[in-house]
Scaffold this motif. Structure first.
Motif, PDB file in Angstrom:
ATOM      1  N   SER A 140     -45.673 -22.376  45.414  1.00 44.54           N
ATOM      2  CA  SER A 140     -44.856 -21.539  44.692  1.00 44.54           C
ATOM      3  C   SER A 140     -44.206 -22.201  43.486  1.00 44.54           C
ATOM      4  O   SER A 140     -42.930 -22.081  43.690  1.00 44.54           O
ATOM      5  CB  SER A 140     -43.893 -20.624  45.771  1.00 44.54           C
ATOM      6  N   GLN A 153     -51.781 -19.348  52.116  1.00 41.22           N
ATOM      7  CA  GLN A 153     -51.822 -17.995  51.691  1.00 41.22           C
ATOM      8  C   GLN A 153     -53.200 -17.356  51.579  1.00 41.22           C
ATOM      9  O   GLN A 153     -54.270 -18.147  51.965  1.00 41.22           O
ATOM     10  CB  GLN A 153     -51.446 -17.987  50.099  1.00 41.22           C
ATOM     11  N   HIS A 177     -50.662 -12.795  49.971  1.00 38.98           N
ATOM     12  CA  HIS A 177     -49.537 -12.939  50.633  1.00 38.98           C
ATOM     13  C   HIS A 177     -49.576 -14.548  50.766  1.00 38.98           C
ATOM     14  O   HIS A 177     -50.280 -15.122  51.574  1.00 38.98           O
ATOM     15  CB  HIS A 177     -49.694 -12.458  52.313  1.00 38.98           C
ATOM     16  N   LEU A 188     -43.980 -14.326  50.310  1.00 39.88           N
ATOM     17  CA  LEU A 188     -44.194 -13.571  49.313  1.00 39.88           C
ATOM     18  C   LEU A 188     -45.493 -12.679  49.695  1.00 39.88           C
ATOM     19  O   LEU A 188     -46.509 -13.051  50.099  1.00 39.88           O
ATOM     20  CB  LEU A 188     -44.554 -14.340  47.985  1.00 39.88           C
ATOM     21  N   THR A 189     -45.152 -11.267  49.165  1.00 35.62           N
ATOM     22  CA  THR A 189     -46.221 -10.554  49.016  1.00 35.62           C
ATOM     23  C   THR A 189     -46.431  -9.981  47.758  1.00 35.62           C
ATOM     24  O   THR A 189     -45.666  -9.438  47.083  1.00 35.62           O
ATOM     25  CB  THR A 189     -46.181  -9.122  50.083  1.00 35.62           C
ATOM     26  N   GLU A 190     -47.857 -10.114  46.961  1.00 43.12           N
ATOM     27  CA  GLU A 190     -47.645  -9.821  45.640  1.00 43.12           C
ATOM     28  C   GLU A 190     -48.903  -8.982  45.182  1.00 43.12           C
ATOM     29  O   GLU A 190     -49.893  -9.396  45.632  1.00 43.12           O
ATOM     30  CB  GLU A 190     -47.806 -11.441  44.898  1.00 43.12           C
ATOM     31  N   ALA A 192     -51.353  -8.252  41.613  1.00 43.10           N
ATOM     32  CA  ALA A 192     -51.100  -8.940  40.269  1.00 43.10           C
ATOM     33  C   ALA A 192     -52.492  -8.081  39.650  1.00 43.10           C
ATOM     34  O   ALA A 192     -53.401  -8.033  40.145  1.00 43.10           O
ATOM     35  CB  ALA A 192     -51.365 -10.404  40.314  1.00 43.10           C
ATOM     36  N   THR A 215     -47.159  -8.448  37.601  1.00 47.86           N
ATOM     37  CA  THR A 215     -46.823  -8.797  39.127  1.00 47.86           C
ATOM     38  C   THR A 215     -46.091  -7.954  39.527  1.00 47.86           C
ATOM     39  O   THR A 215     -44.882  -7.711  38.954  1.00 47.86           O
ATOM     40  CB  THR A 215     -46.676 -10.167  39.388  1.00 47.86           C
ATOM     41  N   SER A 217     -43.954  -8.280  43.107  1.00 46.71           N
ATOM     42  CA  SER A 217     -43.629  -9.042  44.101  1.00 46.71           C
ATOM     43  C   SER A 217     -42.600  -8.695  45.228  1.00 46.71           C
ATOM     44  O   SER A 217     -41.723  -8.019  44.681  1.00 46.71           O
ATOM     45  CB  SER A 217     -43.114 -10.417  43.831  1.00 46.71           C
ATOM     46  N   PHE A 219     -40.342 -10.529  48.258  1.00 46.44           N
ATOM     47  CA  PHE A 219     -40.468 -11.909  48.797  1.00 46.44           C
ATOM     48  C   PHE A 219     -39.154 -12.094  49.410  1.00 46.44           C
ATOM     49  O   PHE A 219     -38.174 -11.199  49.475  1.00 46.44           O
ATOM     50  CB  PHE A 219     -40.549 -13.009  47.811  1.00 46.44           C
ATOM     51  N   THR A 240     -37.331  -7.172  45.632  1.00 50.91           N
ATOM     52  CA  THR A 240     -38.562  -6.793  45.103  1.00 50.91           C
ATOM     53  C   THR A 240     -38.561  -6.782  43.427  1.00 50.91           C
ATOM     54  O   THR A 240     -37.584  -6.438  42.820  1.00 50.91           O
ATOM     55  CB  THR A 240     -38.575  -5.279  45.413  1.00 50.91           C
ATOM     56  N   GLU A 268     -51.717 -20.554  38.548  1.00 56.53           N
ATOM     57  CA  GLU A 268     -50.186 -20.632  38.380  1.00 56.53           C
ATOM     58  C   GLU A 268     -50.093 -22.100  37.651  1.00 56.53           C
ATOM     59  O   GLU A 268     -49.066 -22.678  37.948  1.00 56.53           O
ATOM     60  CB  GLU A 268     -49.386 -20.597  39.439  1.00 56.53           C
TER      61      GLU A 268
END
Length: 292
Positions: A140, A153, A177, A188-190, A192, A215, A217, A219, A240, A268
């Motif tokens: 992250s 993840q 996730h 984190l759940t994202e 994108a 995105t 997010s 978290f 959020t 990333e």
């Protein structure tokens, strides 16, 4: 009324007879369906639980299109058989998959080029949808992570490609996730939404860049501080957030069958609108992708 009923039964039976016929190929009899009828005919059926494809030439000779596996590698004999029949450069045999739709498009295109009176017999689908599942690790990099800890993840992705107009370009939607760990209590759940451009686009390998331009997010993070009497105080934060980070990454797809790929990504690496928190990205994932 009875006469109409018997006429319909007769027409339906005639259609079935025309749609399925028995052919002799290499001394064996097969009941096959006709998918394309022209200078070249495409015949097929499901035999012993497997899709089998055949080409009937103008002289009536029938050959089977095979893709046998030897030492974990597909031999792709069907491509060599098609090269013997078709020598025009407009037909890209190298990228041809052994599927009913792809073979149908291929034979239909050939028949149109060979016969000006031929009318197309298929409705071409230009959009390819791919489904992917992946697992990996992430530190992250855009979140404050003092020990540069790595968390596991996993996720799913959908990719949309316009094969006819923009074969090198794709839009994708990913859901991933990130699990918390003892060293880094951050999860984190994202979702994108992004864009992918294939720099190298070969039949068995492609290399591309990814851009997450939107995105959403969800978290959760846990931190500790010293409270009264030197007792640790645990604080939990849930947030959020929607961003347009324009995060960049790279990836590669390796074809392992007619409709599936092994996927390796490094995500990333940097972002245009979000600052790195001080750690270089360790967001790496390995996935499996199939054509829908």
């Amino acid at each position: 009324m009875k006469r109409l009923f018997f006429i319909l039964i007769f027409l339906f039976g005639t259609y079935l007879i025309q749609a399925q016929q028995t052919y002799t190929v290499d001394g064996k009899e097969y009941t096959l369906k006709t998918e394309i009828d022209g200078n070249l005919d495409l015949l097929w059926n499901i035999i012993d639980g497997q899709y089998r494809y055949f080409i009937r030439k103008e002289d009536g000779t029938i050959i089977e299109l095979k893709n046998t596996k030897e030492s974990r590698k597909f031999k792709e004999e069907y491509k060599e058989e098609l090269r013997k029949l078709i020598t025009t450069s407009t037909n890209n045999i190298d990228k041809l998959d052994l599927t009913l739709y792809d073979l149908g498009v291929f034979v239909d295109d050939y028949n149109q080029a060979a016969d000006s009176n031929y009318n197309t017999q298929i409705e071409k689908i230009d959009i390819l949808l791919q489904l992917e599942g992946f697992v990996g690790i992430s530190n992250s990099p855009f979140v404050y992570n003092t020990e540069d800890a790595i968390n596991p993840q996993f996720g799913l992705g959908l990719e949309l490609i316009d094969l006819q107009t923009f074969p090198r370009h794709a839009l994708y939607l990913n859901a991933r996730h990130v699990l918390k760990s003892d060293k880094f209590e951050y999860s984190l759940t994202e979702l994108a939404l992004g864009y992918r451009f294939r720099i190298i686009d070969k039949s068995k390998f492609s290399f591309y860049t990814n851009i997450d331009f939107g995105t959403l997010s969800f978290f959760k993070s846990i931190s500790y501080s010293v409270g009264p009497a030197d007792e640790p105080v645990r604080r939990e934060a849930k947030e959020t957030e929607f961003q347009s980070p324009f995060k960049f990454g790279v990836g590669a797809d390796f074809k392992i069958s007619d409709n599936s790929f092994l996927v390796l990504r490094y995500n990333e690496l940097f972002a245009l609108l979000v600052e790195n928190a001080g750690n270089f990205s360790k967001n790496i994932s390995l996935g499996y992708k199939v054509n829908l």
